[in-house]
Design a protein around this motif. Structure first.
Motif, PDB file in Angstrom:
ATOM      1  N   GLN A  42      -5.864   2.395  -0.778  1.00  0.00           N
ATOM      2  CA  GLN A  42      -4.867   1.509  -1.387  1.00  0.00           C
ATOM      3  C   GLN A  42      -3.873   0.995  -0.336  1.00  0.00           C
ATOM      4  O   GLN A  42      -3.560  -0.193  -0.283  1.00  0.00           O
ATOM      5  CB  GLN A  42      -4.095   2.262  -2.484  1.00  0.00           C
ATOM      6  CG  GLN A  42      -4.895   2.557  -3.721  1.00  0.00           C
ATOM      7  CD  GLN A  42      -4.865   1.390  -4.682  1.00  0.00           C
ATOM      8  OE1 GLN A  42      -3.975   0.574  -4.631  1.00  0.00           O
ATOM      9  NE2 GLN A  42      -5.868   1.322  -5.542  1.00  0.00           N
ATOM     10  N   SER A  43      -3.396   1.917   0.530  1.00  0.00           N
ATOM     11  CA  SER A  43      -2.429   1.504   1.553  1.00  0.00           C
ATOM     12  C   SER A  43      -3.087   0.561   2.567  1.00  0.00           C
ATOM     13  O   SER A  43      -2.459  -0.397   3.039  1.00  0.00           O
ATOM     14  CB  SER A  43      -1.817   2.717   2.251  1.00  0.00           C
ATOM     15  OG  SER A  43      -2.788   3.385   3.038  1.00  0.00           O
ATOM     16  N   LYS A  46      -3.358  -2.787   0.933  1.00  0.00           N
ATOM     17  CA  LYS A  46      -2.029  -3.424   0.915  1.00  0.00           C
ATOM     18  C   LYS A  46      -1.681  -3.932   2.311  1.00  0.00           C
ATOM     19  O   LYS A  46      -1.176  -5.054   2.470  1.00  0.00           O
ATOM     20  CB  LYS A  46      -0.977  -2.456   0.420  1.00  0.00           C
ATOM     21  CG  LYS A  46       0.401  -3.080   0.315  1.00  0.00           C
ATOM     22  CD  LYS A  46       1.346  -2.184  -0.424  1.00  0.00           C
ATOM     23  CE  LYS A  46       2.754  -2.703  -0.501  1.00  0.00           C
ATOM     24  NZ  LYS A  46       3.070  -4.008  -0.173  1.00  0.00           N
ATOM     25  N   GLU A  49      -3.692  -7.001   3.021  1.00  0.00           N
ATOM     26  CA  GLU A  49      -3.132  -8.143   2.292  1.00  0.00           C
ATOM     27  C   GLU A  49      -1.855  -8.641   2.969  1.00  0.00           C
ATOM     28  O   GLU A  49      -1.656  -9.847   3.121  1.00  0.00           O
ATOM     29  CB  GLU A  49      -2.842  -7.744   0.836  1.00  0.00           C
ATOM     30  CG  GLU A  49      -2.272  -8.858  -0.007  1.00  0.00           C
ATOM     31  CD  GLU A  49      -3.221 -10.024  -0.194  1.00  0.00           C
ATOM     32  OE1 GLU A  49      -2.719 -11.137  -0.410  1.00  0.00           O
ATOM     33  OE2 GLU A  49      -4.454  -9.850  -0.108  1.00  0.00           O
ATOM     34  N   ASP A  50      -1.002  -7.700   3.403  1.00  0.00           N
ATOM     35  CA  ASP A  50       0.223  -8.080   4.124  1.00  0.00           C
ATOM     36  C   ASP A  50      -0.127  -8.802   5.429  1.00  0.00           C
ATOM     37  O   ASP A  50       0.483  -9.815   5.773  1.00  0.00           O
ATOM     38  CB  ASP A  50       1.096  -6.857   4.418  1.00  0.00           C
ATOM     39  CG  ASP A  50       1.716  -6.263   3.156  1.00  0.00           C
ATOM     40  OD1 ASP A  50       1.720  -6.954   2.107  1.00  0.00           O
ATOM     41  OD2 ASP A  50       2.189  -5.116   3.227  1.00  0.00           O
TER      42      ASP A  50
END
Length: 161
Positions: A42-43, A46, A49-50
């Motif tokens: 998940q991290s 993320k 995506e960032d």
């Protein structure tokens, strides 16, 4: 085949005991590892995506910077073109003015030299006229001798000039 309820109870009891030990010693650490892995994924998703968002923003900034640089380069080229055009026009104007000035000076010099030559010629003609008249008076010759004398003096003047 006969059904033995003792075997069923013993099997259920073994299964419950096995489930308890598996839950306590195997499933707990396994689920925690899986949960950590899920959180890591998940991290990372993320972060990806960032990073993608930042990359898109950076790309947009670079495109804008390129457009600004192109506009500035076009303005510099246009300004240089206008400046060179203005300078060439100014140089042409100066050259024309200079040529008119030089032409006028030359015409003035020619006129002055012409006036000097005319004045010198008048002076020589006057002197010659006086000399011819004095010679004619001295000699009192006939018309043929007079004509020869004039031609001789004109020839002398032609040789001097």
């Amino acid at each position: 085949m006969s059904f033995h309820w003792e075997n069923t109870v013993f099997t259920i009891f073994g299964f419950v005991l096995l489930y308890f030990f598996l839950n306590k010693y195997a499933f707990g650490p396994l689920f925690s590892v899986m949960e950590k892995r899920r959180e890591l994924v998940q991290s990372q998703l993320k972060a990806a995506e960032d990073n993608r968002t930042q990359a898109e923003q950076f790309l947009q900034e670079q495109k804008q910077a390129m457009q600004d640089v192109r506009k500035e380069a076009f303005q510099i080229v246009e300004q240089a073109r206008v400046s060179s055009l203005h300078q060439s026009e100014e140089l042409l104007k100066q050259a024309k003015d200079e040529s008119v000035r030089i032409k006028q000076e030359a015409l003035n010099d020619i006129q002055a030299e012409k006036n000097k030559a005319v004045a010198a010629l008048k002076g020589q003609v006057g002197a010659m006229s006086v000399m011819i008249a004095s010679k004619i008076i001295e000699k009192q010759v006939d018309e043929k001798s007079q004509q020869d004398l004039v031609e001789q003096y004109l020839k002398e003047v032609g040789d001097k000039g």
